[in-house]
Motif scaffolding. Sequence first.
Motif, PDB file in Angstrom:
ATOM      1  N   GLY A 218       0.823  -1.209   0.000  1.00  0.00           N
ATOM      2  CA  GLY A 218       0.000   0.000   0.000  1.00  0.00           C
ATOM      3  C   GLY A 218       0.849   1.248   0.000  1.00  0.00           C
ATOM      4  N   VAL A 219       0.376   2.267   0.706  1.00  0.00           N
ATOM      5  CA  VAL A 219       1.053   3.564   0.744  1.00  0.00           C
ATOM      6  C   VAL A 219       2.320   3.479   1.592  1.00  0.00           C
ATOM      7  CG1 VAL A 219       0.829   5.990   1.424  1.00  0.00           C
ATOM      8  CG2 VAL A 219      -1.123   4.786   0.438  1.00  0.00           C
ATOM      9  N   ILE A 220       3.411   4.042   1.073  1.00  0.00           N
ATOM     10  CA  ILE A 220       4.695   4.055   1.773  1.00  0.00           C
ATOM     11  C   ILE A 220       4.752   5.219   2.756  1.00  0.00           C
ATOM     12  CG2 ILE A 220       7.191   4.436   1.424  1.00  0.00           C
ATOM     13  CD1 ILE A 220       6.873   3.036  -1.296  1.00  0.00           C
ATOM     14  N   GLY A 221       5.388   4.973   3.906  1.00  0.00           N
ATOM     15  CA  GLY A 221       5.656   6.053   4.851  1.00  0.00           C
ATOM     16  C   GLY A 221       4.585   6.298   5.882  1.00  0.00           C
ATOM     17  N   GLU A 222       3.579   5.451   5.946  1.00  0.00           N
ATOM     18  CA  GLU A 222       2.532   5.586   6.962  1.00  0.00           C
ATOM     19  C   GLU A 222       2.603   4.397   7.916  1.00  0.00           C
ATOM     20  OE1 GLU A 222      -1.361   6.182   5.387  1.00  0.00           O
ATOM     21  OE2 GLU A 222      -0.769   7.901   4.146  1.00  0.00           O
ATOM     22  N   TYR A 223       2.215   4.660   9.183  1.00  0.00           N
ATOM     23  CA  TYR A 223       2.224   3.594  10.178  1.00  0.00           C
ATOM     24  C   TYR A 223       0.906   2.823  10.158  1.00  0.00           C
ATOM     25  CZ  TYR A 223       6.270   6.083  12.042  1.00  0.00           C
ATOM     26  OH  TYR A 223       7.490   6.687  12.182  1.00  0.00           O
ATOM     27  N   LEU A 224       0.991   1.542  10.465  1.00  0.00           N
ATOM     28  CA  LEU A 224      -0.203   0.713  10.536  1.00  0.00           C
ATOM     29  C   LEU A 224      -1.037   1.057  11.767  1.00  0.00           C
ATOM     30  CD1 LEU A 224       1.343  -2.762   9.624  1.00  0.00           C
ATOM     31  CD2 LEU A 224      -0.385  -1.544   8.298  1.00  0.00           C
ATOM     32  N   PRO A 225      -2.367   1.070  11.653  1.00  0.00           N
ATOM     33  CA  PRO A 225      -3.231   1.220  12.829  1.00  0.00           C
ATOM     34  C   PRO A 225      -3.281  -0.120  13.557  1.00  0.00           C
ATOM     35  CG  PRO A 225      -4.583   0.967  10.876  1.00  0.00           C
ATOM     36  CD  PRO A 225      -3.152   0.973  10.413  1.00  0.00           C
ATOM     37  N   MET A 226      -2.333  -0.350  14.431  1.00  0.00           N
ATOM     38  CA  MET A 226      -2.110  -1.682  14.960  1.00  0.00           C
ATOM     39  C   MET A 226      -3.283  -2.253  15.754  1.00  0.00           C
ATOM     40  SD  MET A 226       0.497  -2.914  13.669  1.00  0.00           S
ATOM     41  CE  MET A 226       0.617  -4.403  14.657  1.00  0.00           C
ATOM     42  N   GLU A 227      -4.029  -1.427  16.448  1.00  0.00           N
ATOM     43  CA  GLU A 227      -5.180  -1.953  17.182  1.00  0.00           C
ATOM     44  C   GLU A 227      -6.177  -2.596  16.223  1.00  0.00           C
ATOM     45  OE1 GLU A 227      -8.651  -0.559  20.370  1.00  0.00           O
ATOM     46  OE2 GLU A 227      -7.079   0.859  19.771  1.00  0.00           O
ATOM     47  N   LYS A 228      -6.418  -1.935  15.095  1.00  0.00           N
ATOM     48  CA  LYS A 228      -7.330  -2.490  14.092  1.00  0.00           C
ATOM     49  C   LYS A 228      -6.755  -3.758  13.469  1.00  0.00           C
ATOM     50  CE  LYS A 228      -9.310   2.013  12.863  1.00  0.00           C
ATOM     51  NZ  LYS A 228      -9.486   3.028  11.785  1.00  0.00           N
ATOM     52  N   VAL A 229      -5.464  -3.729  13.181  1.00  0.00           N
ATOM     53  CA  VAL A 229      -4.824  -4.890  12.560  1.00  0.00           C
ATOM     54  C   VAL A 229      -4.878  -6.096  13.492  1.00  0.00           C
ATOM     55  CG1 VAL A 229      -2.627  -5.844  11.753  1.00  0.00           C
ATOM     56  CG2 VAL A 229      -3.316  -3.543  11.061  1.00  0.00           C
ATOM     57  N   LEU A 230      -4.531  -5.895  14.763  1.00  0.00           N
ATOM     58  CA  LEU A 230      -4.505  -7.013  15.709  1.00  0.00           C
ATOM     59  C   LEU A 230      -5.904  -7.581  15.946  1.00  0.00           C
ATOM     60  CD1 LEU A 230      -1.889  -5.653  18.285  1.00  0.00           C
ATOM     61  CD2 LEU A 230      -1.537  -7.283  16.420  1.00  0.00           C
ATOM     62  N   ASN A 231      -6.899  -6.709  16.023  1.00  0.00           N
ATOM     63  CA  ASN A 231      -8.282  -7.190  16.150  1.00  0.00           C
ATOM     64  C   ASN A 231      -8.690  -7.957  14.892  1.00  0.00           C
ATOM     65  OD1 ASN A 231      -8.639  -6.086  18.696  1.00  0.00           O
ATOM     66  ND2 ASN A 231      -9.493  -4.168  17.921  1.00  0.00           N
TER      67      ASN A 231
END
Length: 411
Positions: free
Chosen positions: A125-138
């Motif tokens: 996807g887009v380079i240079g942005e952080y993952l929304p980890m709470e959403k990812v882990l859920n």
Amino acid sequence: MSIQLTAKSLFEVVQDAKITSPRGFTAAGVHSGVKRKSLDLGAIICAVPATAAAVYTTNAFQAPPLKVTQESIGVEGKLKAFVVNSGIANACTGERGLQDAYQMRQKTAELLGIPPHQVGVVSTGVIGEYLPMEKVLNGLERVVNEAETEGGELFAKSILTTDTCTKKVEVSAEIDGKEVKIAGVAKGSGMIHPNMATMLGFVTTDAVIDPNHLQSLLWQTTDETFNMITVDGDCSTNDMVVAMASGLAGNHPLHPQHPDWKKFQSAFSYVCQELAKKIARDGEGATRLIEVKVDGASSVEMARKIAKSIVGSSLVKSAVFGADANWGRILCAAGYGDPIISPDSVDVCLGPVSVVKGGLPAEYDEAAASEVLKQEKVEIYVSLNMGEQKATAWGCDLTYDYVKINASYRT
């Protein structure tokens, strides 16, 4: 399920392709919230530790998830799961990005009750942005719980970015009297260029094969398939092709001296080549697939360099879009692809229409040549008449829509 027999009858092509068809595999895809609405998180899970192999982007800014996957496979050459998110590449994100990738691996391992090194991770996807980890882990909890043998289509959709369609291939072959299946899915539409591109490829099989032989096969096959496509000349930070073999087909272990090795190699290569061609055809804004075949080269390397140069030329790509039989652009690209070619010996055909003979213009019907360039698949043949080696490369035309798509990619 419809099956088509190949010309050489070495394997059968399954029309309703599923990444989960090989024994032991399940998959899933969900919307976790990385993207606004589309599926954005997927997983392939194997019932047993699968033999694993992978190839990675050559970009110096290799994204953190690739480093984590290299570490995982390096422990014992086995994986039981592979998780993928789309929408955010987790690239150029430093130490935080690396820890996020580790966290994705750890969470998946905990949910499956397996060692962390049996989990691979990748993002796109887009380079240079952080993952929304709470959403990812859920989302990972849902992915693991929802994985099933019918989850292949959802997985194929979950890995897409600017793609307009899913890309799937499946074949079956008889090895040692046992049915062996090989299936693949991929994503890729822009930032596609050898070696590797913003593309992800996943190949599953139920064949018995050890990690070293699978890795060697994947390296060789990638050079002939995924490394022979280009869309726009941009080599991405996140590219990866991974192969997983469950070993549940019950054949004798495959190796180069195995009686059915060439059959398996041919089937494996077919899956990768078809995925590569689907990526090239789905290039951002593309309307045509371009196939460039170069023969008569003095070396395979020469043939590959020239084929890539032609299919990657913006001028050639633009001429195909405009159905303009401007063969001078083809010769130009061939000349800078490998300057040691002999200009006086080069022949060029657009489909069946000969446009260049011995480096000079041939007499041809302009309308017939233009018609070739209007086909969905445009075939360009270049004979160097310098040797016996050959290569094929794939790409797409360059359209107005390519600029539109990439001018507003983040918005």
